[in-house]
Every structure is written in structure tokens, then in C-alpha cells.
Design a protein around this motif. Sequence first.
Motif, PDB file in Angstrom:
ATOM      1  N   SER A 220     -12.101  56.624  37.812  1.00  0.00           N
ATOM      2  CA  SER A 220     -10.824  55.752  38.326  1.00  0.00           C
ATOM      3  C   SER A 220     -10.083  56.046  38.268  1.00  0.00           C
TER       4      SER A 220
ATOM      5  N   VAL B 216     -10.112  61.972  29.879  1.00  0.00           N
ATOM      6  CA  VAL B 216     -11.506  62.031  30.135  1.00  0.00           C
ATOM      7  C   VAL B 216     -12.171  61.316  30.967  1.00  0.00           C
TER       8      VAL B 216
ATOM      9  N   ASP C 234      -9.252  57.303  32.873  1.00  0.00           N
ATOM     10  CA  ASP C 234     -10.418  57.772  33.253  1.00  0.00           C
ATOM     11  C   ASP C 234     -10.640  58.379  34.480  1.00  0.00           C
TER      12      ASP C 234
ATOM     13  N   ASP D 124      -8.032  54.275  35.878  1.00  0.00           N
ATOM     14  CA  ASP D 124      -7.899  53.278  35.170  1.00  0.00           C
ATOM     15  C   ASP D 124      -7.784  53.527  33.784  1.00  0.00           C
ATOM     16  N   THR D 125      -6.045  53.331  33.211  1.00  0.00           N
ATOM     17  CA  THR D 125      -5.567  53.965  32.097  1.00  0.00           C
ATOM     18  C   THR D 125      -6.255  52.901  30.333  1.00  0.00           C
ATOM     19  N   THR D 126      -6.299  53.635  29.483  1.00  0.00           N
ATOM     20  CA  THR D 126      -6.478  52.341  28.346  1.00  0.00           C
ATOM     21  C   THR D 126      -5.437  53.134  27.387  1.00  0.00           C
ATOM     22  N   GLN D 127      -5.235  52.197  27.250  1.00  0.00           N
ATOM     23  CA  GLN D 127      -3.042  52.105  26.455  1.00  0.00           C
ATOM     24  C   GLN D 127      -3.440  52.265  25.005  1.00  0.00           C
TER      25      GLN D 127
ATOM     26  N   VAL E  15      -4.894  56.667  27.966  1.00  0.00           N
ATOM     27  CA  VAL E  15      -6.013  57.828  27.671  1.00  0.00           C
ATOM     28  C   VAL E  15      -6.659  56.979  29.370  1.00  0.00           C
TER      29      VAL E  15
ATOM     30  N   LEU F  93     -13.996  56.206  29.457  1.00  0.00           N
ATOM     31  CA  LEU F  93     -13.885  55.579  28.030  1.00  0.00           C
ATOM     32  C   LEU F  93     -14.812  55.116  28.136  1.00  0.00           C
TER      33      LEU F  93
END
Lengths: 312, 312
Positions: free
Chosen positions: B102, B17, B99, B104-107, B97, B20
Amino acid sequence: MILTVTLNTAVDLTYRVPALVPHASHRVTQVIERPGGKGLNVARVLGALGHETVVTGFAGGATGETLRELLAGTTAGQPVRDALVPVAGSTRRTVAVVDAASGDTTQLNEPGPAIAPAEWAAFTARYAELLDGARAVALCGSLPPGIHVGAYAELVRLARGAGVPVLLDTSGEPLRRGIAARPDLIKPNAEELAQLTGSREPHRATRDARRRGAHAVITSLGPEGLLAATPEGLWQASPPAPVQGNPTGAGDSAVAALLAGLVDGADWPTRLAHAVALSAATVLSPVAGEFDESAYESLLPRITVETPATAA
Amino acid sequence: MILTVTLNTAVDLTYRVPALVPHASHRVTQVIERPGGKGLNVARVLGALGHETVVTGFAGGATGETLRELLAGTTAGQPVRDALVPVAGSTRRTVAVVDAASGDTTQLNEPGPAIAPAEWAAFTARYAELLDGARAVALCGSLPPGIHVGAYAELVRLARGAGVPVLLDTSGEPLRRGIAARPDLIKPNAEELAQLTGSREPHRATRDARRRGAHAVITSLGPEGLLAATPEGLWQASPPAPVQGNPTGAGDSAVAALLAGLVDGADWPTRLAHAVALSAATVLSPVAGEFDESAYESLLPRITVETPATAA
């Protein structure tokens, strides 16, 4: 029967988490999996209201299989008949991440499978066959990749050619093109209508949308109800008070009620009252996208339908 | 062959995405679907290294079908043989998810299906059969709901009874119980080790973990390499410089290298050098969980393996 079209069907996942924190790891405490896409939601509500309903659109891949199983497992009211057309690509997922404390939702929508020209042709052939037995048709939601932006205009024309009343519920350029093909009914929300007409004044924008080609325009005012510009007149339908709850599916319930009223030959005030009551009863239901039957019945006599003051 | 066990397998989804934003709606621009769960990742790396590998654990529902199809479609190196045991529940999904800007990952991790006692019994029977032809076994990852917390201890004992060297890669209470059954090897990271021993000083915590029952403890120091406490001595293995990239799967690659070294009869310094090089080559790969072959080859001679200063 009533036919609903969902070109970009989905498996809707709802994930409950304590609170979504970007760039952190989350254990999902609850997973709910439902058949999704606006037209499927509309069909489920119509089924629950006792209407014979058929869904078409596309389904493919393992997610498409899951979608069809979930659809077959829907138990409330009349079963919804599955006339989805198989495609090579995989049906998309949507993920709604719900914060347990606040109920706030973060939405992640996959784009959906690319539809090949031969698949679109197979769909339009199936659609034309299905129109033959349909008393009304609803065209719902976004277009998946690969489908031309005038697709809904094409489907509106086919329905009109077959003498089947057609409701169009989409947004952006597909809505703009679709309106020009003169659908019987569109059901935009204020945002979609502003995008279409450039006006944020709902009364003006609703009448403007009618001039663009839709025979009737039913604008959703969110918790305040519906605004209608029809060949028979202008109306505003309002609930006794705005309701608190989960608005997911409220618009789809309004579409279902409008289709039900159309095939039942109800007058516009009756159709609008049912649409507002069913929509509010959906917001009040603890399960997203379902409606609270007793709330529906108790709200119905309390909906006011008036000619708006600014109609003149 | 080398056997890997993944009791809580997963279909790993990666969603790209733009960024987020909690409580907003996102169009996912790219979807990647991969077979997941630590033991499956280890097996894929072993396959890519040319080792004959078998995976077992559980798979169920439509997601289980997808998992098995994805596993069958893995093409690099030796194909991984699927000996997963069917269960009534559905294999979980994990959603990462990312970004786009960056990285950066949201799990988001689903909990996994509840395993019934009869399913656990069917699994242990299958596991015992598979041990018969195994040169080493790795027990990897979290336990799904319904499996008793001493499950890994039970599987360690079965492996030891069959004379098969066993590596345990898990955390929390299942690790604590599993260690007491005297596995040949554990591979905690600093956080898991601190949870187990109460000490955040890695040299002390590594030796402490050995005293609890593991024959060898290989502690991951993240970008700084590995620390090893073995019956043959203590070592620290370090890359020439910390590498930048996506650490997803780096630990699983280290496990794969340790298993490969074990079945090849390599000495500890050689095993550790391979594990650090393969782990760094995984961080450097543009595809999460895969390794960059040329980086692996060029890093390997540049890994230093020393007796740590604090060993005395």
C-alpha cells in the motif's frame, strides 16, 4: 574458554511506545540499545555466570562499531572477549517495539550485511585459531546474506576435527544441513523441530532429530521446560510452575547453562535443571535477556528432572 | 550562504516490510539510511538547487557520526557544509516502516538527546558566528529535550539583531513563542496553524498568525498549494492539479524554495510558484525527500498565483 559464534550479529533496539498503531506516527518514550544476536546473548549470560567467554562472527560499519562499544561496556561478571571479524557491510539492527500497556512486542529485523567470500574465508581462519583454546563452542542464529546454507555444517566439522564439543542453535535449512555434520548438541524449540522432522509430537520429533545426526537433542517446550534425548538417556526437565514475564533471551540462557554444564562435566540431569532454572529466571527478569540471580538460585532445587513416560 | 538550523537532527531509517502487523515479527526487506531533520532536508534541496548552504544544530554519539558521514556523502549539486555542534548525547533515529503493497507508512521517532546548558551556549555562540556570513537562516523542526521552549524566539532575535532574514518552521509552543520575536517568515501547515490560532479557516488563520508577529505567513494547504499573507499582499498559489505520491519532504522543499527566492530577491508570486512546483516535484519523486527535476521544470509555468477571493 567457551567460544560463541554469531554470524548475524545485531544492535538490538527496544522502543517503548504507548501502543503501536499501523500507519500512525509515534513518539518513542524510551530507547534501549544492546549488543544482539543469539551468540552474543549466550556469551553475556556465560560471562555473568563467571565463565571466560569469547565471541566471534562479523561486525561492520557504524552499527558494528556501536555493537563493539556496547559489548565492551557489558559489566556483569567476566568481561566477554571480542574476537569479531571486520566486514565491509554494516551490522544489522533489530527493533522491538513494545506497547507500554500490554507489553506486546512488534519485531522488525534488518537482513544483515552481505558477506563476501573473502570475508567468510577470513572468518573460518579466525574460527579455527579460536577453536585451539576452546573447551566448547556454540554456533548461534541465522545466516547473513551471502553465506552458503551449509556454513554451519562446515563449522561443526571444523570443531569436531579440533576435538571441541559443538552446540548448534539455528533453524530451517542451516539446521538441517548442520545436523548432518553430527554436532554434539542441538537446542531447537518445538516449531524448529517440527520444521525439521515434520512431527509436532515433541517426544517423537526429539528422537527423530537425534537419528538425523545430533548426538544430543535438547528441545525447548517453552514455559514447560526442556526435553532431552542424549546418548545417556531421555529426560524431561520442568519448572515447579510456568513463569510469567518476557521470554526474550530465555532460549539463549538455556544454551548458556547447557554449555556451562558441559565444560563443568556435570551429568545430564544437573545440566538440564540449570538450563530450566536459568531460562525461567530470564523470563522473570525485568530487563529483557538478563536473568534474575535470586530467582535462579531459588528455582534450581525446585526443577524436576524425570524420565518421560513416553520414553519406552 | 544560506544557513539552516536543525536542533533535533536524526538518522532517518526507512524499513520496507510486506505489511506491518502489530505484535508479529517482520523481516525488513530493504533498509534506507539518510541524514534527517527538517533543516538538513531543506539544506539538501538548496544544495541540489545550486545554493551554498551550511547546516548547524547538534550531532552526538555513534548515530551523530553516521549522520555526518551521510551528510558528507550527499552528492547532488553543491555540497552542504557541516557546522553541527558536538554533544555528549546520541543523535536520535527515526524509523519509517513502509508497507510494500500500500505504501502506507508507520512512523517511530526517538526523542533525541538531552542538551545540557553548556551545549546550548556553545551552539548559540556558533550560530552567532555563522549568522555573520549568512544571507538567510531557517530554523527548523522540533526541540530536543533540555532546550527551553523559548529557544527559537532567542534565535530569531539573534538573527534579526544581525540583520539576517529568518524563516521559522516549527509547531506548538516553540512556534507560538518564536512568532512573538517577529520572524520574517513562518511556514505552518493547516494543522499547526489551527493549533496556533484556534481557527481552522485557513485564510483567517493565516492573517491571524501575521498579527501575532510574523512578517509573512506562508500556509501549506497540502496538495492544494500555498496561501501567503505578506506585507506586499495576499496570494494563493496552486498546482494545475493535486499530485499523487509520497508527501515526505514536500514541506521542506517549499521552505528551500522560499529561502532561495528570498536571497535571489524574487517577488512573492515568483517565490510562491517555485515553492509549489518544487513541493509537487518532491511528492512525485520516487525517492522520499528528493525532487524530480523535470517535473519541477514542467510544473513551474503551470502554477497559478492569484489574490484569494476572500482577501477583501
